[in-house]
Motif scaffolding. Structure first.
Motif, short mmCIF file in Angstrom:
data_model
loop_
_atom_site.label_atom_id
_atom_site.label_comp_id
_atom_site.label_asym_id
_atom_site.label_seq_id
_atom_site.Cartn_x
_atom_site.Cartn_y
_atom_site.Cartn_z
N MET A 1 0.85 -1.20 0.00
CA MET A 1 0.00 0.00 0.00
C MET A 1 0.89 1.26 0.00
O MET A 1 1.90 1.32 0.69
N LYS A 2 0.48 2.26 -0.78
CA LYS A 2 1.22 3.52 -0.78
C LYS A 2 0.93 4.26 0.53
O LYS A 2 -0.21 4.39 0.94
N ILE A 3 2.01 4.68 1.19
CA ILE A 3 1.83 5.44 2.42
C ILE A 3 1.95 6.94 2.09
O ILE A 3 2.87 7.34 1.38
N HIS A 4 1.00 7.69 2.58
CA HIS A 4 1.05 9.14 2.40
C HIS A 4 1.66 9.73 3.68
O HIS A 4 1.02 9.71 4.73
N LYS A 265 -1.72 22.41 -2.79
CA LYS A 265 -1.93 21.47 -1.68
C LYS A 265 -2.63 22.16 -0.51
O LYS A 265 -3.60 21.63 0.06
N ALA A 266 -2.15 23.36 -0.16
CA ALA A 266 -2.74 24.07 0.98
C ALA A 266 -4.19 24.44 0.68
O ALA A 266 -5.07 24.28 1.54
N ASP A 267 -4.46 24.90 -0.55
CA ASP A 267 -5.84 25.26 -0.89
C ASP A 267 -6.77 24.05 -0.78
O ASP A 267 -7.90 24.17 -0.30
N LEU A 268 -6.29 22.91 -1.23
CA LEU A 268 -7.11 21.69 -1.17
C LEU A 268 -7.54 21.39 0.27
O LEU A 268 -8.72 21.16 0.55
N VAL A 340 -2.44 14.72 -0.65
CA VAL A 340 -3.40 15.63 -0.01
C VAL A 340 -4.83 15.25 -0.44
O VAL A 340 -5.75 15.27 0.37
N LYS A 341 -4.97 14.90 -1.71
CA LYS A 341 -6.30 14.48 -2.19
C LYS A 341 -6.79 13.25 -1.42
O LYS A 341 -7.98 13.13 -1.11
#
Ligand SMILES: *Cc1c(COP(=O)(O)O)cnc(C)c1O
Length: 355
Positions: A1-4, A265-268, A340-341
């Motif tokens: 699994m991809k870790i964020h 990223k911050a806006d999201l 971030v998404k």
């Protein structure tokens, strides 16, 4: 699994950087030797140090403007003391915007008079305080450009004629801005630059040599400059990895491009915090950090649900600092927009599920 990886520090680094750094531990370029077993005085390593310093000045557009870059040890915490040792003759001013500023003040007080020209302690540091008047008789004014723990960030640097000193540990190289406003700034590498173990210091040489006290050699910027950051054995692995990150910044369009991506990223995340009924932002809107977003659940009973959603999505490192609680999403340069998404999606699912 991809870790964020949303860790506040030590934190995410670009994948390419990590790959190259790990190869260099086996063999540096085609030298037949490991990065961590060669002499720091060898041409191989001196070239690494020189290029890293050069790139740091280049990226901040300070080359040829009287500044020197250093890679030192002891973290940003040592710079709290070192900056005061070298610059504080009578009186220094501090903007107290959080835990790290408070610690910097404590160290400077060992060496002279310190005044707080502004503070946001009254509201648990959830905003950047206004600085109305800055006395003209200060040796320097110190501020923390980004408050990692509370998620606040200076949007405008106070106007003053006294030299400005900044702890930029958690937002250095995060966007294009006028670094020449500062006479001295420093950053522990482990937030936006490299592994723990080294601290980037950029200092304008003409502010040095003005205090009358004797300065221990290892804490003396002038001696560190003369010895090319090698007064003692430098942390070669950290410095090399920082160099790789600096090359990565240049290869990715420099600070303009990095800044654009960080804003997306911050806006999201902030858009979601504002429209999602299950979350409340911690920092004041005008003071929000592009690097560390701090937020809480509007109903604490949702914590288990949200934590499970995040865990299943591979989201790591978003627990808030104990002095704030809740959550903190650190979005340093190497964190992708898709990470971030993924977090925003968990926030949306939580809201839908608990309607
Ligand atoms: C992490 C951090 C520090 C502490 O850095 P060390 O390298 O551990 O001393 C200081 N200031 C800020 C703004 C930080 O984010």
């Amino acid at each position: 699994m991809k870790i964020h990886n949303f860790s506040a520090g030590p934190s995410i680094l670009p994948k390419e950087v990590m790959q190259k750094a790990s190869l260099a531990v086996k063999e540096l370029d085609d030298s037949g030797l490991s990065l961590i077993e060669i002499s720091h005085r060898s041409k191989n390593f001196v070239d690494i140090m020189d290029e890293a310093c050069d790139k740091a000045l280049n990226i901040t557009k300070l080359r040829g403007k009287g500044y020197k870059a250093l890679f030192l040890q002891g973290g940003a915490s040592q710079q709290f003391l070192m900056s005061a040792y070298n610059l504080l003759e009578k009186k220094a001013g501090f903007i107290n915007s959080g835990t790290w500023s408070t610690k910097a003040i404590k160290e400077a007080q060992l060496l002279g008079e310190v005044i707080e020209v502004a503070s946001s302690k009254d509201k648990n540091f959830n905003y950047i305080p206004k600085t109305n008047s800055i006395p003209a008789d200060l040796d320097y004014l110190h501020l923390t450009t980004n408050n990692t723990i509370f998620g606040t960030q200076f949007k405008e640097i106070p106007e003053t004629l006294v030299p400005l000193v900044a702890d930029m540990s958690s937002d250095i190289f995060s966007t294009n801005f006028d670094y020449s406003k500062f006479s001295l700034f420093y950053a522990g590498a482990q937030k936006n630059l490299g592994p723990a173990g080294t601290t980037l210091v950029i200092v304008k040489e003409d502010i040095l040599g003005k205090v009358t006290r004797k300065i221990p050699s290892i804490l003396d910027y002038s001696i560190q400059i003369k010895s090319g950051s090698m007064f003692n054995t430098p942390p070669v692995f950290s410095v090399y990895t920082c160099l790789l990150t600096l090359r990565w910044i240049e290869d990715n369009g420099g600070l303009d491009e990095i800044g654009k991506k960080n804003k997306i990223k911050a806006d999201l995340i902030y858009d979601e915090i504002d429209k999602n009924s299950k979350f409340i932002g911690f920092a004041d809107k005008e003071s929000r950090s592009t690097m560390n977003a701090t937020f809480n659940l509007s109903e604490p009973s949702l914590a288990d649900s949200f934590d499970t959603l995040c865990q299943n999505a591979g989201i790591s490192g978003i627990k808030g600092h104990r002095s704030v609680g809740g959550y903190r999403a650190s979005m340093y340069n190497a964190l992708s927009i898709s990470s971030v998404k993924a977090l925003v999606e968990c926030m949306q699912i939580l809201e839908q599920k608990s309607k």
